[in-house]
Design an enzyme around this catalytic site. Structure first.
Site, PDB file in Angstrom:
ATOM      1  N   LEU A 110       0.815  -1.220   0.000  1.00 28.34           N
ATOM      2  CA  LEU A 110       0.000   0.000   0.000  1.00 28.34           C
ATOM      3  C   LEU A 110       0.844   1.263   0.000  1.00 28.34           C
ATOM      4  O   LEU A 110       0.426   2.305  -0.493  1.00 28.34           O
ATOM      5  CB  LEU A 110      -0.916   0.021   1.237  1.00 28.34           C
ATOM      6  CG  LEU A 110      -1.943  -1.109   1.349  1.00 28.34           C
ATOM      7  CD1 LEU A 110      -2.649  -1.037   2.696  1.00 28.34           C
ATOM      8  CD2 LEU A 110      -2.956  -1.017   0.209  1.00 28.34           C
ATOM      9  N   GLY A 141       8.037   5.975   7.550  1.00 30.39           N
ATOM     10  CA  GLY A 141       9.190   5.913   8.435  1.00 30.39           C
ATOM     11  C   GLY A 141       9.285   4.599   9.172  1.00 30.39           C
ATOM     12  O   GLY A 141      10.375   4.136   9.510  1.00 30.39           O
ATOM     13  N   PHE A 142       8.156   3.976   9.452  1.00 28.80           N
ATOM     14  CA  PHE A 142       8.152   2.682  10.141  1.00 28.80           C
ATOM     15  C   PHE A 142       8.606   1.575   9.211  1.00 28.80           C
ATOM     16  O   PHE A 142       9.336   0.669   9.609  1.00 28.80           O
ATOM     17  CB  PHE A 142       6.723   2.399  10.649  1.00 28.80           C
ATOM     18  CG  PHE A 142       6.613   1.187  11.524  1.00 28.80           C
ATOM     19  CD1 PHE A 142       6.685   1.301  12.903  1.00 28.80           C
ATOM     20  CD2 PHE A 142       6.419  -0.069  10.979  1.00 28.80           C
ATOM     21  CE1 PHE A 142       6.570   0.187  13.717  1.00 28.80           C
ATOM     22  CE2 PHE A 142       6.303  -1.188  11.778  1.00 28.80           C
ATOM     23  CZ  PHE A 142       6.384  -1.060  13.157  1.00 28.80           C
ATOM     24  N   GLY A 143       8.173   1.644   7.965  1.00 32.21           N
ATOM     25  CA  GLY A 143       8.488   0.618   6.984  1.00 32.21           C
ATOM     26  C   GLY A 143       7.327   0.445   6.023  1.00 32.21           C
ATOM     27  O   GLY A 143       6.388   1.237   6.005  1.00 32.21           O
ATOM     28  N   PRO A 144       7.359  -0.583   5.182  1.00 30.01           N
ATOM     29  CA  PRO A 144       6.290  -0.786   4.200  1.00 30.01           C
ATOM     30  C   PRO A 144       4.984  -1.229   4.851  1.00 30.01           C
ATOM     31  O   PRO A 144       4.975  -1.817   5.929  1.00 30.01           O
ATOM     32  CB  PRO A 144       6.850  -1.888   3.296  1.00 30.01           C
ATOM     33  CG  PRO A 144       7.826  -2.630   4.164  1.00 30.01           C
ATOM     34  CD  PRO A 144       8.419  -1.601   5.078  1.00 30.01           C
ATOM     35  N   VAL A 145       3.885  -0.922   4.151  1.00 28.83           N
ATOM     36  CA  VAL A 145       2.542  -1.296   4.606  1.00 28.83           C
ATOM     37  C   VAL A 145       1.904  -2.150   3.525  1.00 28.83           C
ATOM     38  O   VAL A 145       1.920  -1.788   2.341  1.00 28.83           O
ATOM     39  CB  VAL A 145       1.672  -0.046   4.876  1.00 28.83           C
ATOM     40  CG1 VAL A 145       0.306  -0.455   5.411  1.00 28.83           C
ATOM     41  CG2 VAL A 145       2.372   0.895   5.846  1.00 28.83           C
ATOM     42  N   LYS A 165       1.736  -3.365   8.953  1.00 28.01           N
ATOM     43  CA  LYS A 165       2.889  -2.466   9.013  1.00 28.01           C
ATOM     44  C   LYS A 165       4.106  -3.297   9.394  1.00 28.01           C
ATOM     45  O   LYS A 165       4.179  -3.843  10.490  1.00 28.01           O
ATOM     46  CB  LYS A 165       2.663  -1.364  10.050  1.00 28.01           C
ATOM     47  CG  LYS A 165       1.693  -0.287   9.621  1.00 28.01           C
ATOM     48  CD  LYS A 165       1.470   0.735  10.717  1.00 28.01           C
ATOM     49  CE  LYS A 165       2.715   1.514  11.039  1.00 28.01           C
ATOM     50  NZ  LYS A 165       2.475   2.599  12.015  1.00 28.01           N
ATOM     51  N   ASP A 213       1.794  13.455  15.774  1.00 23.42           N
ATOM     52  CA  ASP A 213       2.065  13.303  14.338  1.00 23.42           C
ATOM     53  C   ASP A 213       0.756  13.291  13.550  1.00 23.42           C
ATOM     54  O   ASP A 213       0.555  12.470  12.658  1.00 23.42           O
ATOM     55  CB  ASP A 213       2.861  12.029  14.076  1.00 23.42           C
ATOM     56  CG  ASP A 213       3.529  12.042  12.696  1.00 23.42           C
ATOM     57  OD1 ASP A 213       3.721  13.150  12.149  1.00 23.42           O
ATOM     58  OD2 ASP A 213       3.861  10.971  12.172  1.00 23.42           O
TER      59      ASP A 213
END
Length: 530
Positions: free
Chosen positions: A216, A220-224, A238, A335
């Site tokens: 999707l 910053g956390f990584g791919p979704v 996530k 955020d």
């Protein structure tokens, strides 16, 4: 029966006489008879009489049945007695074993002192005191065993060789489930947020081995990724990137914090997956993805009528009010932005991405931090420059977001060398020129019926982005001002202008800026150098 002096409940067998006034009179209790669980019971059978004064016969003509009881009760060696119907007097037995006859034969009947375990009519009857003591001990043992088995199961699922940091996370995961309870007063529409541990294999299968077709977006956390479980339920995954600036701290923060939150305008966390270096958060899937995918896409924004946009504004405000005031915890999101607002199939907003959120004590108004996180353009000035954040930091972000919803433009989407540096500054300029409605998205209807509501949103937005935090309204005030036309709004003061140069460029020795925008679940950071 009642003790005439003290009004206490007493067994008949402990009463002296049967015809006393005001209930029974308790016998004087010898030290050896201190336990009221002892009593005399009439039973068929016989005592072993070995002589040597093991039994004796008292023919005193003044002795009645209750007198026989009292004599035996006061004699600490007496274990039973027999009274006589045809003649006065009693037969007593000391320290002898009684043999009960259950055959129904014509054996003599005796009054036998009973303690610990009784046999009444051939049935076993256990004393209540041992039961009362044993039950809590049993419950504690069972609870401890269940906790051990659950911890062991989680360890087997996440694999061997976990670090101490991940061991702590497992404990927090268990705590999250134990502490989570649905408060129907807080949210009657959500189901209980009972978090689950998903195996890596099940998530890999659900996302088609994390294929590009299922991706999707990335933040910053990584791919979704989008996924579908074996039961047909759609999920959003996530997956923490190994190169991410975020890590276990943010992972823990979001997992434990959102487990305790329940509101219709907050995204629902279903659980997580932990295996080796893999760390993933599993959410309910939002079919319409995020607000920015509609708001800033010329081919999609026409689907956002003003009626829908106002519902989104109000829903975001209600979600923030819950976080700030009505949840069991006081939470600052830190955020809030368009890409962190997810839309369900009815276009209802749900605030997501709690990796940067902070829990406040209810009596704490603000906190100062050396680690500044969030997205440039949405940060309140006192937070971006000094690291001071509070509920008013979220209010500032909400004001920026409201301008974006009204205008259909990003806050940092334009730059004028001789004019305002961002959307907030542009709104302020138009307000001072009595031309605030020029801020409105041209895609929206120019119907006069919505102009007043548009003007009110712009007015409230300017109050939210005022330079000084103390002058900004609370989210409770914001909601009241948005929905109640009878409330007179104060005139806004000059808003905080954020420089066109990033904080990192202004002071490279203090901070480094990283900004991300994701189609779906997203995250961004601005980490101060230490």
């Amino acid at each position: 029966m009642y003790d005439g002096d003290r009004g206490l409940m007493a067994q008949v067998s402990l009463c002296y006489g049967y015809n006393t006034d005001n209930g029974c009179e308790l016998w004087k209790q010898p030290q050896c008879r201190g336990h009221r669980s002892q009593t005399f019971d009439l039973r068929t059978g016989y005592f072993n009489d070995s002589g040597d004064k093991a039994s004796f016969y008292d023919k005193n003509t003044s002795l009645g049945s209750s007198d026989c009881r009292e004599i035996c009760w006061d004699d600490c060696d007496c274990v039973g007695y027999k009274d006589y119907i045809d003649e006065t007097g009693c037969m007593f037995w000391r320290n002898q074993e009684f043999h009960q006859d259950l055959s129904g034969s014509a054996s003599p009947k005796h009054y036998v002192l009973i303690s610990n375990i009784e046999y009444v009519g051939g049935k076993k009857k256990i004393k209540w005191i041992p039961i009362v003591v044993a039950i809590p001990i049993f419950v504690m043992l069972v609870f401890g065993l269940l906790c051990y088995l659950k911890r062991r199961t989680i360890r087997l699922q996440v694999g061997r060789g976990e670090t101490t940091e991940m061991d702590d996370l497992i404990e927090l995961m268990t705590l999250a489930n134990a502490q989570t309870g649905t408060n129907k007063l807080e949210n009657e529409t959500n189901k209980s947020n009972d978090l689950k541990i998903f195996s890596f294999g099940s998530i890999s299968a659900a996302t088609n081995s994390f294929s590009l077709e299922n991706k999707l977006g990335e933040g910053g956390f990584g791919p979704v990724y989008k996924g579908r479980l074996t039961n047909g339920r759609e999920i959003a995954v996530k997956r923490l990137s190994r190169t991410s600036g975020q890590g276990v701290v943010e992972f823990k923060n979001e997992l434990i914090l959102i487990a305790k939150l329940q509101h219709v305008n907050l995204v629902r966390l279903l659980g997580c997956c932990i295996q080796g270096d893999e760390k993933m958060l599993i959410y309910e899937y939002m079919v319409n993805k995020s607000l920015d995918s509609f708001l800033f896409d010329p081919s999609q924004k026409e689907k956002l009528t003003w009626e829908k946009r106002f519902i989104i504004i109000e829903g975001i405000a209600q979600g923030l009010l819950y976080l700030h005031q009505y949840s069991r915890l006081k939470i600052i999101h830190r955020d809030l932005k368009a890409s962190n607002i997810l839309l369900d199939n009815n276009m209802n907003p749900k605030i997501s991405d709690f990796g940067m959120a902070r829990i406040f004590k209810q009596n704490v108004l603000e906190v100062t931090t050396a680690r500044i996180v969030g997205t440039y353009g949405y940060m309140a000035p006192e937070y971006a420059m000094e690291g001071i954040f509070s509920v008013k930091s979220d209010v500032f972000s909400f004001g920026v977001l409201m301008f974006e919803i009204v205008s259909g433009r990003k806050n940092n989407s334009f730059y004028h060398a001789d004019g305002p540096l961002n959307l907030v500054g542009h709104a302020w300029d138009l307000w001072n020129k009595n031309a605030a409605l020029e801020l409105v998205d041209p895609m929206l209807s120019s119907d006069s019926s919505i102009r007043q509501q548009l003007m009110r949103c712009i007015h409230v937005g300017l109050l939210c982005v005022e330079d000084r935090a103390v002058n900004r309204p609370t989210m409770s005030d914001v909601i009241s001002m948005l929905i109640d036309d009878n409330i007179t709004l104060p005139m806004p003061k000059k808003p905080a202008f954020v420089s066109g140069i990033s904080v990192g460029e202004e002071n490279s020795n203090k901070s480094k800026l990283g900004k991300y925008s994701v189609n779906g679940l997203s995250s961004s950071t601005m980490d101060a150098a230490r």
